[in-house]
Enzyme design. Sequence first.
Site, PDB file in Angstrom:
ATOM      1  N   ASN A  89      19.125 -29.088   1.378  1.00  0.00           N
ATOM      2  CA  ASN A  89      18.455 -28.254   2.251  1.00  0.00           C
ATOM      3  C   ASN A  89      18.487 -26.820   1.829  1.00  0.00           C
ATOM      4  O   ASN A  89      17.429 -26.021   2.297  1.00  0.00           O
ATOM      5  CB  ASN A  89      18.613 -28.551   3.657  1.00  0.00           C
ATOM      6  CG  ASN A  89      18.276 -29.905   4.038  1.00  0.00           C
ATOM      7  OD1 ASN A  89      17.056 -30.342   4.077  1.00  0.00           O
ATOM      8  ND2 ASN A  89      19.341 -30.763   4.399  1.00  0.00           N
ATOM      9  N   TYR A 151      28.920 -25.331   3.511  1.00  0.00           N
ATOM     10  CA  TYR A 151      27.805 -24.591   4.167  1.00  0.00           C
ATOM     11  C   TYR A 151      27.982 -22.983   3.512  1.00  0.00           C
ATOM     12  O   TYR A 151      26.770 -22.429   3.250  1.00  0.00           O
ATOM     13  CB  TYR A 151      27.774 -24.569   5.728  1.00  0.00           C
ATOM     14  CG  TYR A 151      27.005 -23.833   6.473  1.00  0.00           C
ATOM     15  CD1 TYR A 151      25.530 -23.829   6.370  1.00  0.00           C
ATOM     16  CD2 TYR A 151      27.612 -22.675   7.264  1.00  0.00           C
ATOM     17  CE1 TYR A 151      24.618 -22.943   7.167  1.00  0.00           C
ATOM     18  CE2 TYR A 151      26.590 -21.680   7.674  1.00  0.00           C
ATOM     19  CZ  TYR A 151      25.397 -21.903   7.908  1.00  0.00           C
ATOM     20  OH  TYR A 151      24.527 -20.958   8.467  1.00  0.00           O
TER      21      TYR A 151
HETATM   22  N1  LIG Z   1      22.285 -19.456  14.778  1.00  0.00           N
HETATM   23  C1  LIG Z   1      22.947 -18.692  13.961  1.00  0.00           C
HETATM   24  O1  LIG Z   1      23.732 -18.207  14.759  1.00  0.00           O
HETATM   25  C2  LIG Z   1      22.861 -18.534  12.587  1.00  0.00           C
HETATM   26  C3  LIG Z   1      22.104 -19.073  11.692  1.00  0.00           C
HETATM   27  N2  LIG Z   1      22.078 -18.934  10.600  1.00  0.00           N
HETATM   28  C4  LIG Z   1      21.071 -19.282   9.270  1.00  0.00           C
HETATM   29  O2  LIG Z   1      19.816 -19.041   9.824  1.00  0.00           O
HETATM   30  C5  LIG Z   1      18.944 -20.247   9.566  1.00  0.00           C
HETATM   31  C6  LIG Z   1      18.383 -20.552  10.948  1.00  0.00           C
HETATM   32  O3  LIG Z   1      19.425 -21.139  11.399  1.00  0.00           O
HETATM   33  P1  LIG Z   1      19.118 -21.860  13.147  1.00  0.00           P
HETATM   34  O4  LIG Z   1      17.555 -21.182  13.706  1.00  0.00           O
HETATM   35  O5  LIG Z   1      20.337 -21.499  13.868  1.00  0.00           O
HETATM   36  O6  LIG Z   1      19.035 -23.389  12.967  1.00  0.00           O
HETATM   37  P2  LIG Z   1      18.031 -24.276  13.526  1.00  0.00           P
HETATM   38  O7  LIG Z   1      18.671 -25.651  13.247  1.00  0.00           O
HETATM   39  O8  LIG Z   1      17.852 -23.923  15.113  1.00  0.00           O
HETATM   40  O9  LIG Z   1      16.729 -24.153  12.775  1.00  0.00           O
HETATM   41  C7  LIG Z   1      16.588 -24.426  11.420  1.00  0.00           C
HETATM   42  C8  LIG Z   1      15.070 -25.091  11.380  1.00  0.00           C
HETATM   43  O10 LIG Z   1      14.860 -25.355   9.983  1.00  0.00           O
HETATM   44  C9  LIG Z   1      14.291 -26.755   9.969  1.00  0.00           C
HETATM   45  N3  LIG Z   1      14.690 -27.195   8.565  1.00  0.00           N
HETATM   46  C10 LIG Z   1      15.776 -27.455   8.279  1.00  0.00           C
HETATM   47  N4  LIG Z   1      16.009 -28.123   7.035  1.00  0.00           N
HETATM   48  C11 LIG Z   1      14.522 -27.872   6.584  1.00  0.00           C
HETATM   49  C12 LIG Z   1      14.176 -28.267   5.384  1.00  0.00           C
HETATM   50  N5  LIG Z   1      14.652 -29.044   4.448  1.00  0.00           N
HETATM   51  N6  LIG Z   1      12.710 -28.252   5.145  1.00  0.00           N
HETATM   52  C13 LIG Z   1      12.004 -27.703   6.188  1.00  0.00           C
HETATM   53  N7  LIG Z   1      12.533 -27.196   7.249  1.00  0.00           N
HETATM   54  C14 LIG Z   1      13.685 -27.376   7.560  1.00  0.00           C
HETATM   55  C15 LIG Z   1      14.732 -27.296  11.232  1.00  0.00           C
HETATM   56  O11 LIG Z   1      13.528 -28.409  11.485  1.00  0.00           O
HETATM   57  C16 LIG Z   1      14.828 -26.371  12.206  1.00  0.00           C
HETATM   58  O12 LIG Z   1      13.812 -26.226  12.907  1.00  0.00           O
HETATM   59  C17 LIG Z   1      19.618 -21.201   8.842  1.00  0.00           C
HETATM   60  O13 LIG Z   1      19.592 -20.986   7.567  1.00  0.00           O
HETATM   61  C18 LIG Z   1      21.289 -20.979   9.158  1.00  0.00           C
HETATM   62  O14 LIG Z   1      21.930 -21.210   8.162  1.00  0.00           O
HETATM   63  C19 LIG Z   1      23.041 -18.198   9.619  1.00  0.00           C
HETATM   64  C20 LIG Z   1      24.102 -17.584  10.650  1.00  0.00           C
HETATM   65  C21 LIG Z   1      24.263 -17.635  11.887  1.00  0.00           C
HETATM   66  O1  LIG Z   2      26.097 -19.803  10.006  1.00  0.00           O
HETATM   67  C1  LIG Z   2      26.606 -20.111  11.281  1.00  0.00           C
HETATM   68  O2  LIG Z   2      27.212 -19.441  11.941  1.00  0.00           O
HETATM   69  C2  LIG Z   2      27.303 -19.414  13.489  1.00  0.00           C
HETATM   70  C3  LIG Z   2      28.507 -18.816  13.837  1.00  0.00           C
HETATM   71  O3  LIG Z   2      29.595 -19.493  13.519  1.00  0.00           O
HETATM   72  P1  LIG Z   2      30.765 -20.451  14.375  1.00  0.00           P
HETATM   73  O4  LIG Z   2      31.699 -21.114  13.509  1.00  0.00           O
HETATM   74  O5  LIG Z   2      31.607 -19.238  14.866  1.00  0.00           O
HETATM   75  O6  LIG Z   2      29.947 -21.063  15.319  1.00  0.00           O
HETATM   76  C4  LIG Z   2      26.981 -20.544  14.054  1.00  0.00           C
HETATM   77  O7  LIG Z   2      27.051 -20.747  15.471  1.00  0.00           O
HETATM   78  C5  LIG Z   2      25.662 -21.234  13.144  1.00  0.00           C
HETATM   79  O8  LIG Z   2      25.311 -22.515  13.581  1.00  0.00           O
HETATM   80  C6  LIG Z   2      25.691 -21.264  11.836  1.00  0.00           C
HETATM   81  O9  LIG Z   2      24.355 -21.597  11.249  1.00  0.00           O
END
Ligand SMILES: NC(=O)C1=CN([C@@H]2O[C@H](COP(=O)(O)OP(=O)(O)OC[C@H]3O[C@@H](n4cnc5c(N)ncnc54)[C@H](O)[C@@H]3O)[C@@H](O)[C@H]2O)C=CC1
Ligand SMILES: O=C1O[C@H](COP(=O)(O)O)[C@@H](O)[C@H](O)[C@H]1O
Length: 260
Positions: A89, A151
């Site tokens: 992914n 990750y």
């Molecule tokens: N939420 C956070 O605090 C943080 C998020 N991120 C990064 O931001 C991005 C988004 O994270 P979130 O919105 O929190 O995650 P999330 O899980 O809420 O959203 C991810 C979306 O991507 C879709 N998805 C996953 N794998 C896929 C694939 N192979 N093909 C197409 N769609 C796919 C899922 O269906 C989901 O809707 C990720 O790359 C994550 O690593 C990074 C640091 C912190």
């Molecule tokens: O990259 C990400 O980081 C946030 C923050 O990390 P945490 O270990 O303090 O929870 C995480 O919440 C999020 O799911 C992840 O995609």
Amino acid sequence: MDDPVLLTGAGGRVGQAILSRLADEYDWRLLDREPIPAERRHGVPESASIVADVTDEAAIAEAVAGCGAVIHLAGDPRPNAPWDSVLANNIDGTQTVFSAAVDAGVEKVAFASSNHAVGAYETDERTPEMYRDDDDYRLDGTELPRPSNLYGVSKASGETLGRYYHDHADLDVVCVRIGNLTEGHPPREYERGQAMWLSHRDCAHLFDRCLQADYGYEIVYGISDNDRKYYSIDRAKAVLDYAPQDNSAEFTFEGEPKGE
Ligand SMILES: NC(=O)C1=CN([C@@H]2O[C@H](COP(=O)(O)OP(=O)(O)OC[C@H]3O[C@@H](n4cnc5c(N)ncnc54)[C@H](O)[C@@H]3O)[C@@H](O)[C@H]2O)C=CC1
Ligand SMILES: O=C1O[C@H](COP(=O)(O)O)[C@@H](O)[C@H](O)[C@H]1O
């Protein structure tokens, strides 16, 4: 950005923070492997919503055709995600998106990297002091990755893929090492989370700037302007004109607004 913008992972948390505030600002194409219900499209028509996996080369080539920019969020966001998932992914999917973007003549890609690409800088010697507002330790994006987990390895790999496509195909790339996105208040009773809080409105503003600004290849930190911080946001301010409005210090440790 007058051309369409592809938003991968649009149905997820970060995608919703962006889309709920910027739905009317761009000609969006939404992509997610899960169908995005109407209330999560924020007025973007169903005809602009693509259900596809980012590892599907043909589907991504079709999705990105004619786009001027991509915000690539799709992937497995779990810090404890297993290797087979982040390999498919996050690494394969990100390579597919960058490659398709180049083939389609896309101008810029904003890639969702993570604090976990550099989590191993949080050593026993530095923590918990580095999470506090009287500590001046800062990472600024010039340091080498030191991932927390597999990750984080996948996110460092995405940054390196971006570097490769910038150097060899002239793609403009910004990697945003996102901290901890929560809505309405910083993570509760979590010093690390409060030091790397990214509010929803600052998240939307930051990715808006990623679409508007001029850059070549950049790594920036995606956090609000928290008093507690160990990530510098100077580069994001300088290159992207990022102007965050939120600060976890405006909330109690329990996550309640302090008020006036
Ligand atoms: N939420 C956070 O605090 C943080 C998020 N991120 C990064 O931001 C991005 C988004 O994270 P979130 O919105 O929190 O995650 P999330 O899980 O809420 O959203 C991810 C979306 O991507 C879709 N998805 C996953 N794998 C896929 C694939 N192979 N093909 C197409 N769609 C796919 C899922 O269906 C989901 O809707 C990720 O790359 C994550 O690593 C990074 C640091 C912190
Ligand atoms: O990259 C990400 O980081 C946030 C923050 O990390 P945490 O270990 O303090 O929870 C995480 O919440 C999020 O799911 C992840 O995609």
